[in-house]
Design an enzyme around this catalytic site. Sequence first.
Site, PDB file in Angstrom:
ATOM      1  N   PRO A  52       0.783  -1.240   0.000  1.00  0.00           N
ATOM      2  CA  PRO A  52       0.000   0.000   0.000  1.00  0.00           C
ATOM      3  C   PRO A  52       0.819   1.296   0.000  1.00  0.00           C
ATOM      4  O   PRO A  52       0.533   2.197  -0.791  1.00  0.00           O
ATOM      5  CB  PRO A  52      -0.848  -0.115   1.281  1.00  0.00           C
ATOM      6  CG  PRO A  52      -0.922  -1.571   1.587  1.00  0.00           C
ATOM      7  CD  PRO A  52       0.378  -2.146   1.102  1.00  0.00           C
TER       8      PRO A  52
ATOM      9  N   THR B 206       3.245   2.263  -5.285  1.00  0.00           N
ATOM     10  CA  THR B 206       3.380   3.708  -5.452  1.00  0.00           C
ATOM     11  C   THR B 206       3.690   4.295  -4.083  1.00  0.00           C
ATOM     12  O   THR B 206       2.844   4.217  -3.174  1.00  0.00           O
ATOM     13  CB  THR B 206       2.066   4.329  -5.979  1.00  0.00           C
ATOM     14  OG1 THR B 206       1.744   3.729  -7.225  1.00  0.00           O
ATOM     15  CG2 THR B 206       2.221   5.835  -6.159  1.00  0.00           C
TER      16      THR B 206
ATOM     17  N   LYS C 270       5.954   8.579 -11.835  1.00  0.00           N
ATOM     18  CA  LYS C 270       4.578   8.161 -11.530  1.00  0.00           C
ATOM     19  C   LYS C 270       3.757   9.309 -10.929  1.00  0.00           C
ATOM     20  O   LYS C 270       2.635   9.581 -11.360  1.00  0.00           O
ATOM     21  CB  LYS C 270       4.640   6.975 -10.550  1.00  0.00           C
ATOM     22  CG  LYS C 270       3.373   6.635  -9.828  1.00  0.00           C
ATOM     23  CD  LYS C 270       2.414   5.852 -10.676  1.00  0.00           C
ATOM     24  CE  LYS C 270       1.093   5.653  -9.934  1.00  0.00           C
ATOM     25  NZ  LYS C 270       0.116   4.944 -10.703  1.00  0.00           N
TER      26      LYS C 270
HETATM   27  P1  NAD Z   1      -4.380  -3.451  -1.922  1.00  0.00           P
HETATM   28  O1  NAD Z   1      -4.660  -2.800  -0.602  1.00  0.00           O
HETATM   29  O2  NAD Z   1      -5.492  -4.113  -2.662  1.00  0.00           O
HETATM   30  O3  NAD Z   1      -3.198  -4.544  -1.765  1.00  0.00           O
HETATM   31  C1  NAD Z   1      -2.102  -4.406  -0.892  1.00  0.00           C
HETATM   32  C2  NAD Z   1      -1.836  -5.781  -0.282  1.00  0.00           C
HETATM   33  O4  NAD Z   1      -0.654  -5.687   0.513  1.00  0.00           O
HETATM   34  C3  NAD Z   1      -2.964  -6.270   0.633  1.00  0.00           C
HETATM   35  O5  NAD Z   1      -3.405  -7.533   0.192  1.00  0.00           O
HETATM   36  C4  NAD Z   1      -2.307  -6.317   2.013  1.00  0.00           C
HETATM   37  O6  NAD Z   1      -2.791  -7.368   2.823  1.00  0.00           O
HETATM   38  C5  NAD Z   1      -0.848  -6.527   1.627  1.00  0.00           C
HETATM   39  N1  NAD Z   1       0.104  -6.155   2.677  1.00  0.00           N
HETATM   40  C6  NAD Z   1       0.161  -5.010   3.413  1.00  0.00           C
HETATM   41  N2  NAD Z   1       1.202  -5.036   4.249  1.00  0.00           N
HETATM   42  C7  NAD Z   1       1.830  -6.235   4.048  1.00  0.00           C
HETATM   43  C8  NAD Z   1       2.967  -6.855   4.621  1.00  0.00           C
HETATM   44  N3  NAD Z   1       3.688  -6.246   5.575  1.00  0.00           N
HETATM   45  N4  NAD Z   1       3.330  -8.070   4.172  1.00  0.00           N
HETATM   46  C9  NAD Z   1       2.587  -8.693   3.193  1.00  0.00           C
HETATM   47  N5  NAD Z   1       1.498  -8.162   2.621  1.00  0.00           N
HETATM   48  C10 NAD Z   1       1.127  -6.938   3.050  1.00  0.00           C
HETATM   49  O7  NAD Z   1      -3.706  -2.317  -2.816  1.00  0.00           O
HETATM   50  P2  NAD Z   1      -3.572  -2.295  -4.433  1.00  0.00           P
HETATM   51  O8  NAD Z   1      -4.761  -1.620  -5.029  1.00  0.00           O
HETATM   52  O9  NAD Z   1      -3.163  -3.649  -4.890  1.00  0.00           O
HETATM   53  O10 NAD Z   1      -2.353  -1.271  -4.585  1.00  0.00           O
HETATM   54  C11 NAD Z   1      -1.007  -1.655  -4.324  1.00  0.00           C
HETATM   55  C12 NAD Z   1      -0.099  -0.508  -4.740  1.00  0.00           C
HETATM   56  O11 NAD Z   1      -0.292  -0.248  -6.136  1.00  0.00           O
HETATM   57  C13 NAD Z   1      -0.365   0.804  -4.003  1.00  0.00           C
HETATM   58  O12 NAD Z   1       0.854   1.414  -3.723  1.00  0.00           O
HETATM   59  C14 NAD Z   1      -1.187   1.605  -4.992  1.00  0.00           C
HETATM   60  O13 NAD Z   1      -1.052   2.993  -4.826  1.00  0.00           O
HETATM   61  C15 NAD Z   1      -0.598   1.137  -6.320  1.00  0.00           C
HETATM   62  N6  NAD Z   1      -1.488   1.240  -7.484  1.00  0.00           N
HETATM   63  C16 NAD Z   1      -2.782   0.827  -7.402  1.00  0.00           C
HETATM   64  C17 NAD Z   1      -3.602   0.925  -8.527  1.00  0.00           C
HETATM   65  C18 NAD Z   1      -5.049   0.472  -8.473  1.00  0.00           C
HETATM   66  O14 NAD Z   1      -5.797   0.775  -9.422  1.00  0.00           O
HETATM   67  N7  NAD Z   1      -5.478  -0.261  -7.447  1.00  0.00           N
HETATM   68  C19 NAD Z   1      -3.089   1.448  -9.726  1.00  0.00           C
HETATM   69  C20 NAD Z   1      -1.747   1.819  -9.796  1.00  0.00           C
HETATM   70  C21 NAD Z   1      -0.957   1.720  -8.653  1.00  0.00           C
END
Ligand code: NAD
Length: 295
Positions: free
Chosen positions: A66, A94, A169
Site C-alpha cells: 500500500p 506507489t 509516476k
Molecule cells: P491493496 O490494498 O489491494 O493490496 C495491498 C496488499 O498488501 C494487501 O493484500 C495487504 O494485505 C498486503 N500487505 C500489506 N502489508 C503487508 C505486509 N507487511 N506483508 C505482506 N502483505 C502486506 O492495494 P492495491 O490496489 O493492490 O495497490 C497496491 C499498490 O499499487 C499501491 O501502492 C497503490 O497505490 C498502487 N497502485 C494501485 C492501482 C489500483 O488501481 N489499485 C493502480 C496503480 C498503482
Amino acid sequence: MARIAFIGLGNMGGGMAANLAKAGHDVRAFDLSADALERAVAAGCLAAESAAAACDGAEAVVTMLPAGRHVEGVYTDDVFAAAPLTATLIDCSTIDVATARRVGEAAQAKGLAMVDAPVSGGIGAANAGTLTFMVGGSAAAFDRAEPFLAAMGKAVIHAGASGSGQAAKICNNMLLGASMIATCEALVLARKLGLEPQKFYDIASVSSGSCWSLNTYAPLPGVGPQSPADNDYQGGFAAALMLKDLRLAMDAAASVDADTPMGARAAELYEAFVAADDGNHDFSGIIRSLAGAAS
Ligand code: NAD
C-alpha cells in the site's frame, strides 16, 4: 524459469503474481491476508509462510504494497536479510520518492540490486498483463528487472536513477488529476451552454482540447468510448488512490520547492470529493461534485 518471491497480493499484486506464474515462473507468494494468499494459490502460485520464507532462494523479489511504511518495513525486516545477494529486488508499489531512495540506498549498501518500478494502469491492466512500468535504478539493475516486468506489462521504461520511477509516476498522476478535473469542467460548462456533451466530445477530442481524460476516459456516461462513467463510476482507478498520489506529488513538490498550483488545486478538489463520497468510486466521478445535482 525463475523462482520469484511476490509480496502483496491485493487488487494489483494478485493479477501480477498470477501473470508471472502463467509465464512459467515459480512464484512464492506472501500476503498478510489469508484470502489474498488463497486467490494467489488458485492462480498458480505457491503459498509462503512469511515474507522471509518467500525470499529464500529467490532470483527476484517483487513487492506490491500500500504505502512507503509497508515497503520500508518489509524490506528492512525481511527481504534484506532473507533474499540471496544475487536476487533482483523490484518494488512496484506507489510510494514517496524519499522512501524509495532510502530503501534503494539501503539495498545498495547491502550489495543488492534494487529498482523502484511503479505502474500506470489499474486492476484491469494488472490482470491482463498490460501495465506500464516506470523504473528507477542503475542501468544494471534495470537490465536485470526488465524481463520480470515484461511478463507483467506492455511497456517497461527506464526513468533514471533510484527514485526516478516514483518521480515519473507522481508527476504523471498529478497531470492526470488536473486534466481530469479540467475535462469535467469543460463538459459541464458545455452542457450548461446548451451543447450536447457527445457533440462537444466529437469536437474537442479532435481539437486542441483533446487529452486522455477526454478521448479515452470521458467522465460522462454515453460519451466517448466505454469508461467507468458507463458503469456508475465503479471499477477503474479509485478516487482515494488519486488523492493518495496527489498528496505524494504535493509532498514531493514541497521538498524541492516546485510551484504546482494546478496540482495543489486538484489535490484540494479530490480531498473534498473523497470526504463527501466514499473514495471508492472511479476518480472521473468527481464530475458529479463539479456538476452538483445536474449530473
Ligand atoms: P491493496 O490494498 O489491494 O493490496 C495491498 C496488499 O498488501 C494487501 O493484500 C495487504 O494485505 C498486503 N500487505 C500489506 N502489508 C503487508 C505486509 N507487511 N506483508 C505482506 N502483505 C502486506 O492495494 P492495491 O490496489 O493492490 O495497490 C497496491 C499498490 O499499487 C499501491 O501502492 C497503490 O497505490 C498502487 N497502485 C494501485 C492501482 C489500483 O488501481 N489499485 C493502480 C496503480 C498503482
